[in-house]
Write a protein that holds these residues in place. Structure first.
Motif, PDB file in Angstrom:
ATOM      1  N   ASP A 185       0.954  -1.181   0.063  1.00  0.00           N
ATOM      2  CA  ASP A 185      -0.109   0.177   0.102  1.00  0.00           C
ATOM      3  C   ASP A 185       1.063   1.237  -0.006  1.00  0.00           C
ATOM      4  O   ASP A 185       1.433   1.573   1.049  1.00  0.00           O
ATOM      5  CB  ASP A 185      -0.882   0.083   1.442  1.00  0.00           C
ATOM      6  CG  ASP A 185      -1.752   1.125   1.256  1.00  0.00           C
ATOM      7  OD1 ASP A 185      -1.498   2.092   0.561  1.00  0.00           O
ATOM      8  OD2 ASP A 185      -2.970   1.100   1.909  1.00  0.00           O
ATOM      9  N   PHE A 186       1.068   1.893  -1.236  1.00  0.00           N
ATOM     10  CA  PHE A 186       1.957   3.105  -1.398  1.00  0.00           C
ATOM     11  C   PHE A 186       1.627   4.120  -0.684  1.00  0.00           C
ATOM     12  O   PHE A 186       2.600   4.782  -0.064  1.00  0.00           O
ATOM     13  CB  PHE A 186       2.233   3.228  -2.706  1.00  0.00           C
ATOM     14  CG  PHE A 186       2.889   2.118  -3.722  1.00  0.00           C
ATOM     15  CD1 PHE A 186       4.479   2.375  -3.544  1.00  0.00           C
ATOM     16  CD2 PHE A 186       2.144   1.351  -4.314  1.00  0.00           C
ATOM     17  CE1 PHE A 186       5.098   1.288  -4.270  1.00  0.00           C
ATOM     18  CE2 PHE A 186       3.079   0.288  -4.911  1.00  0.00           C
ATOM     19  CZ  PHE A 186       4.618   0.225  -5.129  1.00  0.00           C
ATOM     20  N   ASP A 187       0.425   4.181   0.092  1.00  0.00           N
ATOM     21  CA  ASP A 187       0.102   5.509   0.732  1.00  0.00           C
ATOM     22  C   ASP A 187       0.444   5.173   2.149  1.00  0.00           C
ATOM     23  O   ASP A 187       0.763   6.114   2.836  1.00  0.00           O
ATOM     24  CB  ASP A 187      -1.422   5.571   0.984  1.00  0.00           C
ATOM     25  CG  ASP A 187      -2.224   5.710  -0.620  1.00  0.00           C
ATOM     26  OD1 ASP A 187      -1.438   6.296  -1.263  1.00  0.00           O
ATOM     27  OD2 ASP A 187      -3.504   5.286  -0.534  1.00  0.00           O
ATOM     28  N   ALA A 188       0.892   4.069   2.365  1.00  0.00           N
ATOM     29  CA  ALA A 188       1.237   3.670   3.898  1.00  0.00           C
ATOM     30  C   ALA A 188       2.762   3.413   4.117  1.00  0.00           C
ATOM     31  O   ALA A 188       3.293   3.383   5.117  1.00  0.00           O
ATOM     32  CB  ALA A 188       0.614   2.448   4.449  1.00  0.00           C
ATOM     33  N   VAL A 189       3.518   3.434   2.950  1.00  0.00           N
ATOM     34  CA  VAL A 189       4.947   3.420   2.886  1.00  0.00           C
ATOM     35  C   VAL A 189       5.583   4.502   2.396  1.00  0.00           C
ATOM     36  O   VAL A 189       5.575   4.427   1.164  1.00  0.00           O
ATOM     37  CB  VAL A 189       5.410   2.027   2.284  1.00  0.00           C
ATOM     38  CG1 VAL A 189       6.771   1.907   2.369  1.00  0.00           C
ATOM     39  CG2 VAL A 189       4.593   0.749   2.984  1.00  0.00           C
ATOM     40  N   PRO A 190       6.302   5.576   3.352  1.00  0.00           N
ATOM     41  CA  PRO A 190       6.804   6.441   2.388  1.00  0.00           C
ATOM     42  C   PRO A 190       8.188   6.110   1.909  1.00  0.00           C
ATOM     43  O   PRO A 190       8.922   5.281   2.389  1.00  0.00           O
ATOM     44  CB  PRO A 190       7.031   7.574   3.715  1.00  0.00           C
ATOM     45  CG  PRO A 190       7.173   6.471   5.061  1.00  0.00           C
ATOM     46  CD  PRO A 190       6.464   5.512   4.641  1.00  0.00           C
ATOM     47  N   VAL A 191       8.675   7.283   0.809  1.00  0.00           N
ATOM     48  CA  VAL A 191      10.034   6.638   0.326  1.00  0.00           C
ATOM     49  C   VAL A 191      11.094   7.492   1.159  1.00  0.00           C
ATOM     50  O   VAL A 191      10.734   8.573   1.735  1.00  0.00           O
ATOM     51  CB  VAL A 191       9.860   7.321  -1.103  1.00  0.00           C
ATOM     52  CG1 VAL A 191       9.840   8.508  -1.387  1.00  0.00           C
ATOM     53  CG2 VAL A 191      11.080   6.728  -2.006  1.00  0.00           C
ATOM     54  N   LYS A 192      12.180   6.839   1.157  1.00  0.00           N
ATOM     55  CA  LYS A 192      13.265   7.675   1.707  1.00  0.00           C
ATOM     56  C   LYS A 192      13.707   8.750   1.095  1.00  0.00           C
ATOM     57  O   LYS A 192      13.800   8.980   0.034  1.00  0.00           O
ATOM     58  CB  LYS A 192      14.365   6.635   1.766  1.00  0.00           C
ATOM     59  CG  LYS A 192      15.582   6.842   2.617  1.00  0.00           C
ATOM     60  CD  LYS A 192      16.694   5.584   2.239  1.00  0.00           C
ATOM     61  CE  LYS A 192      18.188   6.117   2.577  1.00  0.00           C
ATOM     62  NZ  LYS A 192      18.499   6.700   3.780  1.00  0.00           N
ATOM     63  N   GLN A 193      13.841   9.602   2.151  1.00  0.00           N
ATOM     64  CA  GLN A 193      14.158  10.938   1.618  1.00  0.00           C
ATOM     65  C   GLN A 193      15.651  11.689   1.474  1.00  0.00           C
ATOM     66  O   GLN A 193      15.820  12.189   0.640  1.00  0.00           O
ATOM     67  CB  GLN A 193      13.463  12.237   2.657  1.00  0.00           C
ATOM     68  CG  GLN A 193      12.103  12.077   2.710  1.00  0.00           C
ATOM     69  CD  GLN A 193      11.041  12.247   1.556  1.00  0.00           C
ATOM     70  OE1 GLN A 193      11.414  13.175   0.967  1.00  0.00           O
ATOM     71  NE2 GLN A 193      10.400  11.389   1.198  1.00  0.00           N
ATOM     72  N   HIS A 194      16.526  10.971   2.270  1.00  0.00           N
ATOM     73  CA  HIS A 194      17.928  11.332   2.395  1.00  0.00           C
ATOM     74  C   HIS A 194      18.721  10.205   2.006  1.00  0.00           C
ATOM     75  O   HIS A 194      18.604   8.946   2.118  1.00  0.00           O
ATOM     76  CB  HIS A 194      18.211  11.873   3.698  1.00  0.00           C
ATOM     77  CG  HIS A 194      17.442  12.666   4.293  1.00  0.00           C
ATOM     78  ND1 HIS A 194      17.046  14.239   4.100  1.00  0.00           N
ATOM     79  CD2 HIS A 194      16.458  12.919   5.289  1.00  0.00           C
ATOM     80  CE1 HIS A 194      16.467  14.860   4.671  1.00  0.00           C
ATOM     81  NE2 HIS A 194      15.824  14.124   5.414  1.00  0.00           N
ATOM     82  N   ILE A 195      19.758  10.842   1.293  1.00  0.00           N
ATOM     83  CA  ILE A 195      21.022   9.702   0.879  1.00  0.00           C
ATOM     84  C   ILE A 195      21.866  10.069   1.921  1.00  0.00           C
ATOM     85  O   ILE A 195      22.245  11.297   2.018  1.00  0.00           O
ATOM     86  CB  ILE A 195      21.463  10.100  -0.474  1.00  0.00           C
ATOM     87  CG1 ILE A 195      20.115   9.886  -1.583  1.00  0.00           C
ATOM     88  CG2 ILE A 195      22.601   8.938  -0.782  1.00  0.00           C
ATOM     89  CD1 ILE A 195      20.404   8.821  -2.608  1.00  0.00           C
TER      90      ILE A 195
END
Length: 384
Positions: A185-195
């Protein structure tokens, strides 16, 4: 095809034989599947069994009590064989689809329940979350329960309109399968913001309620070998989740102590929500299952791999997962007991070019829960 046009808000019941624990991955997965079925245009209720705070054993449909067995021995016995109220509810509510999550509990009573559901006019499908599963039963009592299931599972499956599997098996217990993948559920799993800056250190993360088949001990053994020589480049392993039992503690804790890896292996315990998101921000590379061969499984489509990709992390695992085996951000480890070669892992990470957003978008279309549940609905509608 969009089933919402053809079913006019077809009613469905998602049936499980246990309750919910919101910190638990299985509970989260069921919530996502129910939401996905709703997004596919169905009117879905969740039917589950629970023990209430006052000790009563009862069956629920969302927040409605379907039946309350009370407490004590008689309630314990009834919950194993009395399912008539589920069929009554399906009949009253004119439910067209019952989606059962297998509890490995094939017996004359569950077979009778399916007969009643079909008699009430519903299509009935069963999801078998892990297949094969016999090898998961280790204690004598568990083997006794499995023995009953083995006697009746072919008869139970025969009554189904479909058997859903996350494996590559084309047939299970004599029935043709509907093969899907675990979704996200892509709404529930945020993408990583920082490298993060990984010029002098690398942070690995493994998120699981840790079982022996996760094989996290192979990373720890690999770190033990890596740190046998003096290293300027530091590698840390963050284990997020409880060690589920004594076998897991014995595999992991003595190794950390023996090789003095306390500074490098961090046991965080279970986390979710914002805290979990922060741990992922701090991490650079993720650890999938490295010991599925220990439970006799070669092909599996784990939720973990999908969550790592949705968060935008490259990762390693040792099973066969046809959705990920050839992806450039995946490192495949051998399915054996060898320690994971940490130098190889560092080299793989440093050559991996994709950004978190690119990793996430590689699965966005195909591996959402909605896309996966739509496959099931399409299969069932075609067979109408």
């Amino acid at each position: 095809t969009d089933t919402s046009k053809t079913n006019n808000r077809m009613k469905a019941l998602f049936l499980i034989f246990h309750g919910f624990d919101e910190a638990n991955g299985i509970s989260k997965k069921i919530r996502y599947q129910v939401k996905a079925l709703k997004d596919c245009g169905l009117d879905v209720r969740t039917c589950y069994y629970e023990v209430s705070s006052d000790g009563n054993r009862r069956w629920m449909a969302d927040n409605e009590i379907l039946t309350d067995f009370g407490s004590g021995i008689s309630a314990k016995i009834r919950k194993r064989f009395d399912f008539s109220f589920i069929a009554n509810y399906v009949s009253q509510e004119k439910i067209a689809l019952v989606y059962i999550r297998s509890f490995h509990n094939a017996n004359p009573f569950t077979i009778h329940m399916v007969k009643q559901l079909k008699h009430a006019g519903a299509k009935v499908v069963m999801e078998i979350p892990t297949y094969p599963y016999d090898q998961e039963y280790v204690t004598r009592f568990m083997k006794l329960e499995l023995g009953v299931d083995r006697c009746f599972r072919h008869s139970l499956v025969k009554k189904m309109d479909g058997v859903i599997t996350f494996s590559d098996a084309r047939e299970i217990f004599g029935k043709q399968t509907i093969r899907i993948s675990n979704g996200i559920d892509f709404d529930a799993v945020p993408v990583k913001q920082h490298i993060n800056d990984t010029s002098s250190e690398l942070h690995l993360i493994g998120v699981a309620e840790v079982h022996y088949w996760h094989g996290f001990d192979r990373i720890i053994s690999g770190l033990a070998e890596y740190y046998q020589t003096l290293r300027d480049y530091k590698v840390y392993f963050h284990i997020v989740g409880a060690l589920s039992g004594e076998r897991e503690r014995q595999k992991i804790l003595p190794l950390i102590k023996q090789y003095q890896l306390e500074p490098y292996v961090i046991l965080h315990g279970a986390h979710r929500g914002k805290t979990l998101d922060q741990l992922f921000e701090h991490a650079d590379f993720a650890i999938g299952s490295l010991g599925r061969h220990r439970s006799g499984i070669t092909n599996i489509k784990t939720l973990k791999n999908r969550e790592y990709a949705a968060r935008g992390l490259a990762f390693v695992y040792s099973e066969t997962d046809s959705d990920f085996d050839n992806r450039p951000y995946v490192l495949k480890a051998p399915a054996d007991e060898s320690p994971i070669n940490i130098e190889n892992l560092i080299a793989f990470y440093q050559h991996q070019q994709l950004l978190p957003d690119e990793i996430r978008s590689s699965i966005k279309e195909t591996l959402s829960w909605q896309a996966q549940m739509q496959i099931v609905l399409n299969e069932l509608l075609i067979k109408n």
